[in-house]
Scaffold this active site. Structure first.
Site, mmCIF file in Angstrom:
data_model
loop_
_atom_site.group_PDB
_atom_site.id
_atom_site.type_symbol
_atom_site.label_atom_id
_atom_site.label_comp_id
_atom_site.label_asym_id
_atom_site.label_seq_id
_atom_site.Cartn_x
_atom_site.Cartn_y
_atom_site.Cartn_z
ATOM 1 N N ASP A 147 0.888 -1.214 -0.093
ATOM 2 C CA ASP A 147 0.004 0.121 -0.001
ATOM 3 C C ASP A 147 0.988 1.361 0.163
ATOM 4 O O ASP A 147 0.525 2.097 0.433
ATOM 5 C CB ASP A 147 -0.901 0.006 1.121
ATOM 6 C CG ASP A 147 -2.124 -0.944 1.335
ATOM 7 O OD1 ASP A 147 -2.125 -1.652 0.061
ATOM 8 O OD2 ASP A 147 -2.696 -1.226 1.929
ATOM 9 N N ASP B 272 5.070 -9.319 8.680
ATOM 10 C CA ASP B 272 5.228 -7.756 8.467
ATOM 11 C C ASP B 272 6.609 -7.696 7.830
ATOM 12 O O ASP B 272 7.722 -8.555 7.936
ATOM 13 C CB ASP B 272 5.139 -7.257 9.733
ATOM 14 C CG ASP B 272 3.571 -7.125 10.416
ATOM 15 O OD1 ASP B 272 2.992 -7.288 9.419
ATOM 16 O OD2 ASP B 272 3.263 -6.674 11.468
ATOM 17 N N ASP C 172 9.252 -6.112 8.594
ATOM 18 C CA ASP C 172 10.720 -6.160 9.483
ATOM 19 C C ASP C 172 10.854 -7.555 9.997
ATOM 20 O O ASP C 172 11.900 -7.738 10.881
ATOM 21 C CB ASP C 172 10.340 -5.223 10.685
ATOM 22 C CG ASP C 172 9.081 -5.441 11.318
ATOM 23 O OD1 ASP C 172 8.002 -5.491 10.705
ATOM 24 O OD2 ASP C 172 9.287 -5.552 12.668
ATOM 25 N N ASP D 72 -5.554 -8.186 14.395
ATOM 26 C CA ASP D 72 -5.288 -9.445 14.824
ATOM 27 C C ASP D 72 -5.916 -9.773 15.978
ATOM 28 O O ASP D 72 -6.228 -11.071 15.955
ATOM 29 C CB ASP D 72 -3.743 -9.527 14.908
ATOM 30 C CG ASP D 72 -3.174 -8.222 15.570
ATOM 31 O OD1 ASP D 72 -3.726 -7.710 16.329
ATOM 32 O OD2 ASP D 72 -1.830 -8.083 15.683
#
Length: 546
Positions: free
Chosen positions: A132, A187, A189, A280
């Site tokens: 995004d 994610d 990272d 989540d």
């Protein structure tokens, strides 16, 4: 006289008192002297201050006692930990790996490279990069995907321009074209190890399992003093909270990354929804209310990068604090009305409302000095046997909680965590203003966008943020408020010393250090990121002693 000189003068008086009169004389004077007993009578103003003071202390103590309970559950149900899967797939099922991103220019390549190294049959795997981004990340990631796709990896690029629903919206959009019966999420990272999928997938041979969560470890744990403390905080969550809940059979949550879902569990629970900032946790509770079982694999590790700047850390913590309160407002009524066992409902309450302790800490901060003045006239003994147990329950439970987690992860070197514990407690206090603002916004229903945590691909002390700081966030007035409140508590320390209330000084110093540290670090923005107490360079903990 300047404040430092006053403090030194009081410390000198304290030393002289011990030298001239001795410890026994000090005890007689402050705890056994009844000369003024019965002369003090609390008035309406005093009661108006003391009632909320004790109510706040009792509420904070209850959340502190809950930490002790989690430690107890962790050890009591040790035999219930999940090890090897009960069975193994003869024919591996299809898995979709989703990589949600938003302006992750500096870590995207590391993630995509590690995911493309995952050991799993390529014909049973598809990788979705759900981007995004609104900056140079778009071009960087698109080129990376094209390069790895040309090498034969089953990877595709998906870019949205509206960012509707933020991360939850991206995951939901990706599911429309995904092919896998199971969905792993990482994610930007994170760097999953090559055998991650093979270690996780076989636990789904049990048709009741809806989600498997693994434990985060920390690529840059030793980067700075701040990252060391952050690592200990997360270790406590993943070792004691997740394991304590999972082993006890109560609800626990997917952490948004480093886990795998059964597609049908997501769909039956109502899919990804973006009305909270912790999509989540929201989905986790909805799925478990539908009867799906979750597994936590403490021995399976997935390394990730910790925030290296105070403002980034605050942004992350504020998002989690606000999101959990939003989820509590949405989910707790359903949990309480469900047929879940009472102990599951109680644990869900403490889990989802834990961040209410931050506004309570603000109230305590305001009332502490007036309460000290009033209680001084009631006598030291009353202060000792009433206040001390409450302070112990509400604050020192943190020490035992995090020490246990370090002992479990680092059985040979865990005592070094003692160096960090005072600063860990101080940092928790220093987050009070930022997280209180987030909690209050959640309580009044104020919506806000999903604020990503800036990550820079920084792993070692030799690496610096430098030009990568374009993702750096500012926190406006909050650091100045933290410095001001820290100064208020410095005056409280002076008052305690001046009245020889030495027992409260260490506790009060935590407030001073916490507020000044978070405020100064926010303003100076990572200029001290190379500072660390550690000389070690380990990136993975010792095997967990389970």
């Amino acid at each position: 006289m300047p404040l430092p000189n006053i403090l030194l003068s009081n410390v000198a008086s304290f030393v002289a008192l011990y030298a001239n009169k001795g410890f026994a004389s000090y005890i007689r004077q402050h705890f056994l002297d009844r000369t003024f007993q019965g002369l003090y009578r609390a008035n309406a103003f005093d009661i108006a201050l003391l009632v909320p003071y004790f109510v706040v202390l009792i509420l904070l103590a209850s959340y502190g006692l809950h930490r002790y309970i989690l430690v107890y559950l962790y050890y009591k149900n040790r035999k219930n930990h999940t090890g090897e899967p009960a069975a193994r797939f003869e024919d591996l099922p299809r898995v979709t790996v989703q990589l949600p991103m938003f302006n992750e220019q500096f870590v995207a390549e590391r993630l995509i490279e590690s995911v493309c190294k995952l050991k799993y049959p390529r014909e049973k795997l598809d990788i979705q990069v759900l981007d995004d981004s609104t900056d140079e990340t778009v071009e960087v990631v698109r080129n990376l995907v094209e390069r790895y796709a040309a090498l034969g990896h089953p990877i595709t690029y998906h870019h949205r321009t509206n960012r509707e629903g933020f991360k939850a919206g991206a995951l939901a959009e990706g599911m429309k074209t995904s092919k896998g019966e199971f969905i792993a999420i990482f994610d930007a990272d994170f760097t999953p190890p090559e055998d991650f999928l093979l270690k996780v997938i076989h636990h789904f041979t049990d048709p009741k399992i809806g989600m498997v969560q693994t434990r985060w470890t920390h690529i840059n744990r030793n980067y700075s003093f701040l990252t060391e403390v952050e690592a200990i905080l997360l270790d406590g969550h993943f070792v004691l909270e997740h394991s304590g809940r999972a082993r006890s059979g109560v609800f626990f949550n997917f952490n948004g990354t480093a886990g795998m879902w059964r597609r049908r569990a997501i769909e039956e629970a109502g899919g990804w929804q973006h009305d909270t900032l912790t999509e989540d946790t929201d989905l986790s509770y909805r799925a478990q209310l539908k009867g799906w079982k979750f597994i936590y694999l403490q021995k399976v590790e997935c390394p990730a990068e910790l925030p290296v700047e105070m403002t980034a850390f605050k942004t992350q913590q504020a998002r989690w604090a606000k999101g959990l309160i939003q989820t509590a407002k949405k989910i707790l009524p359903r949990v309480m009305k469900s047929d879940a066992p009472l102990h599951t409902k109680i644990e869900a309450w403490y889990h989802l409302t834990a961040n209410l302790s931050y506004p309570l800490m603000v109230v305590l901060s305001v009332l502490l000095l007036p309460a000290m003045i009033i209680r001084f006239y009631q006598g030291w003994f009353q202060m000792l046997y009433i206040d001390l147990p409450l302070f112990m329950a509400s604050t020192f439970s943190i020490s035992s909680f995090y020490l246990v987690s370090q002992r479990e992860l680092f059985p040979k070197t865990w005592p070094r965590a003692l160096l960090y514990l005072p600063f860990l407690m101080a940092l928790g206090i220093g987050l009070t203003i930022t997280n209180t603002k987030a909690v209050l916004e959640a309580l009044i229903g104020q919506q806000s966008p999903f604020a990503r945590t800036p990550k820079y691909g920084v792993e070692t002390k030799k690496q610096k943020v430098g030009a990568k700081s374009k993702y750096r966030r500012r926190l406006g007035w909050i650091p100045w408020a933290e410095l001001l409140i820290g100064s208020y508590f410095a005056l409280t320390v002076y008052y305690a010393l001046d009245n020889e209330n030495y027992i409260t000084v260490p506790f009060l110093l935590l407030f001073v250090i916490g507020y000044w540290y978070t405020g100064l670090m926010s303003l100076l923005q990572g200029r001290f990121t190379g500072l660390s107490l550690s000389a070690e360079t380990h990136t993975k903990p010792f095997p967990v002693g389970v």
